[in-house]
Design an enzyme around this catalytic site. Structure first.
Site, PDB file in Angstrom:
ATOM      1  N   SER A 233      40.031  -1.641   1.758  1.00  0.00           N
ATOM      2  CA  SER A 233      40.578  -2.667   2.660  1.00  0.00           C
ATOM      3  C   SER A 233      42.109  -2.614   2.699  1.00  0.00           C
ATOM      4  O   SER A 233      42.708  -2.644   3.785  1.00  0.00           O
ATOM      5  CB  SER A 233      40.098  -4.065   2.270  1.00  0.00           C
ATOM      6  OG  SER A 233      40.172  -4.270   0.885  1.00  0.00           O
ATOM      7  N   HIS A 263      32.034  -1.851  -1.207  1.00  0.00           N
ATOM      8  CA  HIS A 263      33.307  -2.566  -1.449  1.00  0.00           C
ATOM      9  C   HIS A 263      32.979  -4.061  -1.538  1.00  0.00           C
ATOM     10  O   HIS A 263      32.195  -4.476  -2.396  1.00  0.00           O
ATOM     11  CB  HIS A 263      34.269  -2.191  -0.313  1.00  0.00           C
ATOM     12  CG  HIS A 263      35.710  -2.539  -0.530  1.00  0.00           C
ATOM     13  ND1 HIS A 263      36.221  -2.930  -1.741  1.00  0.00           N
ATOM     14  CD2 HIS A 263      36.775  -2.570   0.343  1.00  0.00           C
ATOM     15  CE1 HIS A 263      37.525  -3.174  -1.618  1.00  0.00           C
ATOM     16  NE2 HIS A 263      37.876  -2.962  -0.360  1.00  0.00           N
ATOM     17  N   HIS A 309      33.206   1.193 -11.121  1.00  0.00           N
ATOM     18  CA  HIS A 309      34.449   0.992 -10.352  1.00  0.00           C
ATOM     19  C   HIS A 309      35.159   2.323 -10.181  1.00  0.00           C
ATOM     20  O   HIS A 309      35.058   3.197 -11.048  1.00  0.00           O
ATOM     21  CB  HIS A 309      35.388   0.006 -11.059  1.00  0.00           C
ATOM     22  CG  HIS A 309      36.399  -0.584 -10.126  1.00  0.00           C
ATOM     23  ND1 HIS A 309      37.644  -0.020  -9.936  1.00  0.00           N
ATOM     24  CD2 HIS A 309      36.335  -1.667  -9.323  1.00  0.00           C
ATOM     25  CE1 HIS A 309      38.298  -0.748  -9.054  1.00  0.00           C
ATOM     26  NE2 HIS A 309      37.540  -1.746  -8.661  1.00  0.00           N
ATOM     27  N   ARG A 318      38.525  -9.887 -14.020  1.00  0.00           N
ATOM     28  CA  ARG A 318      38.098 -10.922 -13.068  1.00  0.00           C
ATOM     29  C   ARG A 318      36.668 -11.359 -13.405  1.00  0.00           C
ATOM     30  O   ARG A 318      36.331 -12.537 -13.344  1.00  0.00           O
ATOM     31  CB  ARG A 318      38.180 -10.384 -11.624  1.00  0.00           C
ATOM     32  CG  ARG A 318      39.594  -9.982 -11.240  1.00  0.00           C
ATOM     33  CD  ARG A 318      39.651  -9.246  -9.911  1.00  0.00           C
ATOM     34  NE  ARG A 318      38.919  -7.993  -9.939  1.00  0.00           N
ATOM     35  CZ  ARG A 318      38.767  -7.180  -8.908  1.00  0.00           C
ATOM     36  NH1 ARG A 318      39.317  -7.488  -7.744  1.00  0.00           N
ATOM     37  NH2 ARG A 318      38.082  -6.054  -9.014  1.00  0.00           N
ATOM     38  N   ASP A 373      32.450  -8.384  -8.688  1.00  0.00           N
ATOM     39  CA  ASP A 373      31.343  -8.927  -7.906  1.00  0.00           C
ATOM     40  C   ASP A 373      30.119  -9.294  -8.740  1.00  0.00           C
ATOM     41  O   ASP A 373      29.207  -9.956  -8.246  1.00  0.00           O
ATOM     42  CB  ASP A 373      30.924  -7.914  -6.829  1.00  0.00           C
ATOM     43  CG  ASP A 373      32.050  -7.670  -5.844  1.00  0.00           C
ATOM     44  OD1 ASP A 373      32.800  -8.628  -5.564  1.00  0.00           O
ATOM     45  OD2 ASP A 373      32.186  -6.536  -5.363  1.00  0.00           O
TER      46      ASP A 373
END
Ligand code: CMX
Length: 433
Positions: A233, A263, A309, A318, A373
């Site tokens: 992105s 993504h 990743h 995160r 995620d």
């Protein structure tokens, strides 16, 4: 303390000087090479662009302007935006000024709602978001100034104005499209004296008697804001912006990339996978059952979403931050408990599966640890945000901060149009052979 606009204006000359000096002194130094494998493999690891807002260290994760993410997890998202752009944390006065600036720019033109209302009811929420941003392109200050004629040195001024306009309007559009798309009623207006993250939570219209959902939204918007420059992105936004396309074109393009399952869409797939597990086993599974289910997923040729990743080689901070939030606010929630169990079990399964792959002559799985995620969906689900096709929209509102700050900095520094050289397979055979 100065407003964001004043502070950024003051920093521009120094920024240009530094970038100019680095290019002059070090311009001919080699910082990366490219193997044939990398050229075919998504340019993984090739150092070929500059991004000063954040870096992702394989063994540490996201570092924003020198601060490891978990050290700044309590900053509100608008403070993160100030930090991304200037490298400085704003004080209370500067934060309030920025909040007012966003509130002033939160008005959504009626034609945007008309377009969203007229989209087919099965449109993906990401398609709705990106369309809404694109139809607002006519509002771009950058395009208006450019059409009138402006100096290159001034490009960043209307770019920053577009960035603020987009950030003002994005949570309103995103929350409004949630309500339209999922039959929740009319969009809710922005409340000027409330912070950006709490506003977004409020405009979604979900009950939040404790204020914990607003806390989650602030954390969520903080954590997803930026992830250096090379991800799909950010890189797409950078490339489109480098042609001097305005922020509406560039951000919409970047978010189209975020909508891909490898993504940003992975967060919707993660919760799907967790709920499948729970459905199969009638609740939180045993470790053994979960292990079997994970192997079944992998052997059917699918990925375990939320794990792996391109850059990270440790647990994504995160994910760690969201897990800590879950342990504090929803420790007894079975979906969260399943996510936590997956974290105990899946890395070992992926390691074993990776070893099997290597024996069969395939690539190893480079990172068996959870990414951002893997856990966020369970938290949203707990607070009643159960429509997971919507989750990437939340990610998008946050990631817009990173993309927009990079765009403004690029215009301030006069970053060149992107144009790497491609070569043909025939050329590779001849040259490398
Ligand atoms: N499950 C199964 N296989 C996996 C895997 C996973 N979670 N992660 C990587 N692999 C496989 C890859 O598919 C690849 O297989 P092939 O060589 O057969 O194509 C192999 O392992 C090597 O890949 P890699 O070098 O470890 O990882 P990449 O940099 O190519 O890909 C990523 C990274 C994120 C796309 C990949 O790990 C993946 O698909 N993960 C699941 C989806 C996901 O969670 N995406 C969200 C990422 C965060 C974000 O960008 O938002």
């Amino acid at each position: 303390m100065a407003t964001l606009q004043e502070r950024f204006a003051a920093l521009v000359p120094e920024m240009r000087k530094r970038v100019g000096a680095v290019q002059k002194e070090l311009g001919d130094k080699v910082i990366s090479g490219v193997t044939v494998k990398q050229a075919y493999g998504g340019m993984r690891g090739v150092k070929g662009m500059i991004c000063d807002t954040s870096v992702v260290e394989p063994d540490k994760g996201l570092i924003i302007r020198g601060y490891p993410l978990l050290e700044i997890k309590d900053l509100w998202p608008e403070e993160i935006f100030y930090l991304l752009l200037t490298g400085e944390k704003p004080d209370k006065e500067a934060t309030e000024a920025l909040q007012m600036d966003l509130a002033k720019r939160s008005y959504v033109p009626e034609y945007v709602w008309d377009v969203l209302q007229s989209m087919p009811p099965d449109s993906h929420p990401m398609c709705m978001l990106d369309t809404a941003i694109l139809v607002m392109e006519r509002e771009s200050a950058f395009r208006a100034w450019y059409d009138k004629g402006m100096k290159r040195e001034d490009y960043w001024i209307p770019m920053l104005e577009d960035a603020l306009r987009l950030l003002g309007v994005l949570p309103v559009i995103a929350a409004g499209l949630y309500r339209i798309r999922f039959g929740k009623g009319d969009p809710i207006d922005y409340m000027p004296n409330l912070d950006w993250g709490a506003n977004f939570a409020r405009m979604l219209g979900l009950p939040d008697p404790t204020g914990d959902f607003a806390k989650l939204m602030r954390l969520y918007l903080n954590f997803h804001s930026d992830h250096e420059g090379g991800n799909v992105s950010a890189n797409t936004c950078h490339t489109v912006g480098s042609a001097l396309s305005d922020a509406f074109y560039a951000v919409s393009a970047g978010l189209n990339g975020l909508a891909g399952p490898l993504h940003g869409l992975a967060n919707q797939e993660c919760l799907n996978w967790i709920l499948e597990v729970m459905e199969r086993f009638g609740g939180v599974p045993s470790e053994e059952a979960l292990r079997d289910f994970a192997f079944e997923t992998l052997r059917s040729g699918k990925v375990v979403p939320g794990y792996g990743h391109a850059v990270l080689r440790v647990t994504d901070p995160r994910f760690a931050g969201f897990n800590e939030f879950g342990k504090q606010y929803l420790p007894n929630d079975p979906v969260f408990q399943t996510v936590d169990l997956v974290f105990q079990v899946v890395p070992k399964v992926l390691k074993e599966f990776s070893d099997e792959r290597v024996k069969a002559g395939k690539n190893p799985i480079a990172n068996v640890w959870p990414n951002v995620d893997a856990g966020s969906g369970a938290l949203l689900y707990h607070f009643g945000l159960t429509e997971f096709p919507y989750y990437t929209v939340l990610f998008s509102v946050s990631r817009a901060m990173g993309m927009l700050s990079q765009l403004v900095i690029n215009r301030a520094q006069g970053t060149a149009i992107t144009r790497p050289k491609s070569v043909s397979t025939e050329w590779v055979k001849q040259q490398a052979g």
